[in-house]
Design an enzyme around this catalytic site. Structure first.
Site, PDB file in Angstrom:
ATOM      1  N   GLY A 121       0.916  -1.198   0.106  1.00  0.00           N
ATOM      2  CA  GLY A 121       0.232   0.109  -0.061  1.00  0.00           C
ATOM      3  C   GLY A 121       0.767   1.130   0.004  1.00  0.00           C
ATOM      4  CB  SER A 175       0.916  -0.874  -7.138  1.00  0.00           C
ATOM      5  OG  SER A 175       2.399  -1.056  -7.225  1.00  0.00           O
ATOM      6  CG  ASN A 177      -0.215  -4.070  -3.298  1.00  0.00           C
ATOM      7  OD1 ASN A 177      -0.921  -5.222  -3.330  1.00  0.00           O
ATOM      8  ND2 ASN A 177       1.063  -3.847  -3.513  1.00  0.00           N
ATOM      9  CE  LYS A 209       7.270  -2.424 -11.394  1.00  0.00           C
ATOM     10  NZ  LYS A 209       8.068  -2.369 -10.127  1.00  0.00           N
ATOM     11  CB  VAL A 234       7.547  -0.660 -22.019  1.00  0.00           C
ATOM     12  CG1 VAL A 234       6.387  -1.339 -21.322  1.00  0.00           C
ATOM     13  CG2 VAL A 234       7.074   0.142 -22.942  1.00  0.00           C
ATOM     14  CG  ASN A 235       9.695  -2.175 -14.974  1.00  0.00           C
ATOM     15  OD1 ASN A 235       9.260  -3.440 -15.318  1.00  0.00           O
ATOM     16  ND2 ASN A 235      10.056  -1.774 -13.901  1.00  0.00           N
ATOM     17  N   GLY A 285       9.885 -12.207 -11.677  1.00  0.00           N
ATOM     18  CA  GLY A 285      10.372 -13.772 -11.328  1.00  0.00           C
ATOM     19  C   GLY A 285      11.843 -14.242 -11.775  1.00  0.00           C
TER      20      GLY A 285
HETATM   21  C1  FMN Z   1       7.109  -5.855  -0.630  1.00  0.00           C
HETATM   22  C2  FMN Z   1       7.062  -5.194  -2.149  1.00  0.00           C
HETATM   23  C3  FMN Z   1       6.927  -3.965  -2.523  1.00  0.00           C
HETATM   24  C4  FMN Z   1       6.793  -3.536  -3.634  1.00  0.00           C
HETATM   25  N1  FMN Z   1       6.745  -2.297  -4.066  1.00  0.00           N
HETATM   26  C5  FMN Z   1       6.654  -1.772  -5.259  1.00  0.00           C
HETATM   27  C6  FMN Z   1       6.554  -0.421  -5.408  1.00  0.00           C
HETATM   28  O1  FMN Z   1       6.322   0.481  -4.554  1.00  0.00           O
HETATM   29  N2  FMN Z   1       6.475   0.133  -6.581  1.00  0.00           N
HETATM   30  C7  FMN Z   1       6.555  -0.634  -7.847  1.00  0.00           C
HETATM   31  O2  FMN Z   1       6.340  -0.340  -8.883  1.00  0.00           O
HETATM   32  N3  FMN Z   1       6.679  -2.013  -7.555  1.00  0.00           N
HETATM   33  C8  FMN Z   1       6.797  -2.601  -6.506  1.00  0.00           C
HETATM   34  N4  FMN Z   1       6.710  -3.589  -6.261  1.00  0.00           N
HETATM   35  C9  FMN Z   1       6.812  -4.801  -7.374  1.00  0.00           C
HETATM   36  C10 FMN Z   1       8.517  -4.972  -7.567  1.00  0.00           C
HETATM   37  O3  FMN Z   1       9.121  -3.865  -8.029  1.00  0.00           O
HETATM   38  C11 FMN Z   1       8.274  -5.812  -9.001  1.00  0.00           C
HETATM   39  O4  FMN Z   1       7.906  -5.373 -10.056  1.00  0.00           O
HETATM   40  C12 FMN Z   1       7.516  -7.126  -8.623  1.00  0.00           C
HETATM   41  O5  FMN Z   1       7.731  -7.778  -7.641  1.00  0.00           O
HETATM   42  C13 FMN Z   1       7.928  -8.292  -9.870  1.00  0.00           C
HETATM   43  O6  FMN Z   1       9.356  -8.510  -9.891  1.00  0.00           O
HETATM   44  P1  FMN Z   1       9.944  -9.977  -8.995  1.00  0.00           P
HETATM   45  O7  FMN Z   1       9.065 -11.309  -9.205  1.00  0.00           O
HETATM   46  O8  FMN Z   1      11.449  -9.861  -9.233  1.00  0.00           O
HETATM   47  O9  FMN Z   1       9.827  -9.560  -7.494  1.00  0.00           O
HETATM   48  C14 FMN Z   1       6.909  -4.380  -4.895  1.00  0.00           C
HETATM   49  C15 FMN Z   1       7.145  -5.656  -4.640  1.00  0.00           C
HETATM   50  C16 FMN Z   1       7.205  -6.317  -3.275  1.00  0.00           C
HETATM   51  C17 FMN Z   1       7.379  -7.774  -3.287  1.00  0.00           C
END
Ligand code: FMN
Length: 329
Positions: A121, A175, A177, A209, A234-235, A285
């Site tokens: 959040g 996001s 959330n 993103k 693009v992310n 991932g």
């Molecule tokens: C606890 C947590 C907080 C995150 N906070 C943000 C955020 O503030 N902004 C955002 O764009 N992505 C946020 N993400 C998403 C990550 O940046 C990433 O895009 C996502 O986890 C997928 O990548 P991964 O599988 O390598 O973790 C968050 C992920 C986690 C697990």
């Protein structure tokens, strides 16, 4: 040496961190990262100039990015010495946000490997306090400042305030959330105005993103609107929305290896559809050298991860960079 340090983290993670309840393991891990200056140890990095890439015209010493999650500048400073070619701040909002109540992060076992589900959040100190914090952060590698908001005016405020302190700017419209941020992907015409407004607010390269939950809208409306406004990076992408009864919000964003197959497919599709008009950051991932290589081969210019940093440890970046160099030889 690298193999021994990697094994030590695995023992620490499997033997201790992954067994403790999340509400204890997370602060403990972050406390360790803040306190122990592991970024001074050279084994985490790889200085080979062959690894360098550019993103929006900014030179990154290598194509690995720490994805958005941390706002603590001590942790970001450490991460800059842990092999990443760039690090991203947490998404910052105009006003401070306490985030959602605990539990807001849980581990999840998936068929593909260990992941997380969060409903953080956007806990963050807000724009003004964060500007002060970032002013003291040296850029050992490029810093991506990330912005989120619930209105176009809020994004413009945050982008204008943070852009001078970063090398690139990331706009989080994905996001899952907070309903209002997640809902952006369902409002493509407003998004087009958002892209134009943030483009006018800074000359720095802008990354959008996107969400893995909106594949068709991304391809057909969102990315074309971003390109039209001059937003060319693009992310892809953020976490995937899932129901999770253990979380305070009963739903959250899934991260980790379960995202990888669809993310890889998205990178291929976006590269085929938009060609050289976009630059792509592959996120979702990546937790092994092989996955990073596959994402780059599928057409990504850079790749980012967060969950892998926790589950595989700080040596993952070095292992990926060694792997990327090995296939070039
Ligand atoms: C606890 C947590 C907080 C995150 N906070 C943000 C955020 O503030 N902004 C955002 O764009 N992505 C946020 N993400 C998403 C990550 O940046 C990433 O895009 C996502 O986890 C997928 O990548 P991964 O599988 O390598 O973790 C968050 C992920 C986690 C697990």
């Amino acid at each position: 040496m690298i193999a021994a340090a990697d094994l030590a983290y695995r023992i620490l993670y499997r033997g201790l961190l992954s067994r403790l309840p999340e509400r204890i393991a997370i602060p403990l891990g972050q406390w360790g990262l803040r306190l122990i200056p592991i970024d001074l140890v050279p084994i985490f990095r790889h200085g080979d100039p062959q690894l360098a890439v550019t993103l929006g015209g900014v030179r990154l010493p290598n194509p690995l990015i720490l994805s958005s999650m941390y706002y603590d500048t001590t942790i970001l400073r450490r991460a800059m010495g842990l092999g990443f070619g760039a690090v991203t701040t947490k998404s910052i909002t105009a006003r401070p946000r306490p985030g959602h109540p605990q539990p807001n992060l849980v581990r999840i076992g998936t068929a593909e490997g260990p992941g997380l589900v969060n409903c953080n959040g956007f806990q963050n100190p807000g724009l003004e306090a964060y500007r002060r914090a970032l002013a003291g952060l040296p850029h050992r590698v490029p810093l991506i400042v990330a912005a989120a908001g619930e209105s176009i005016e809020e994004y413009v405020e945050v982008v204008s305030g943070l852009a001078p302190l970063g090398d690139l700017v990331e706009i989080n419209i994905s996001s899952p959330n907070t309903t209002l941020v997640y809902a952006w992907s369902r409002k493509p015409s407003e998004l087009a105005r958002l892209f134009q407004a943030v483009r006018a607010a800074t000359a720095k390269p802008i990354i959008v993103k996107v969400s893995p939950d909106y594949r068709d809208a991304n391809e057909e409306q969102i990315i074309p609107a971003a390109l039209e406004a001059g937003v060319g990076i693009v992310n892809c992408g953020n976490t995937r929305r899932v129901e999770e009864p253990r979380l305070s919000q009963k739903a959250g964003g899934l991260s980790g290896p379960a995202l990888f197959p669809a993310m890889l497919e998205n990178v291929r599709r976006l590269r085929a559809r938009f060609g050289a008009r976009i630059e792509i950051i592959a996120t979702g991932g990546i937790d092994t050298p092989e996955k990073a290589r596959l994402a780059l081969e599928a057409g990504a210019n850079a790749c980012a991860y967060f969950t892998g940093f926790i589950t595989r440890g700080p040596l993952l970046a070095r292992r990926i960079l060694d792997g990327l160099l090995a296939v070039r030889k």
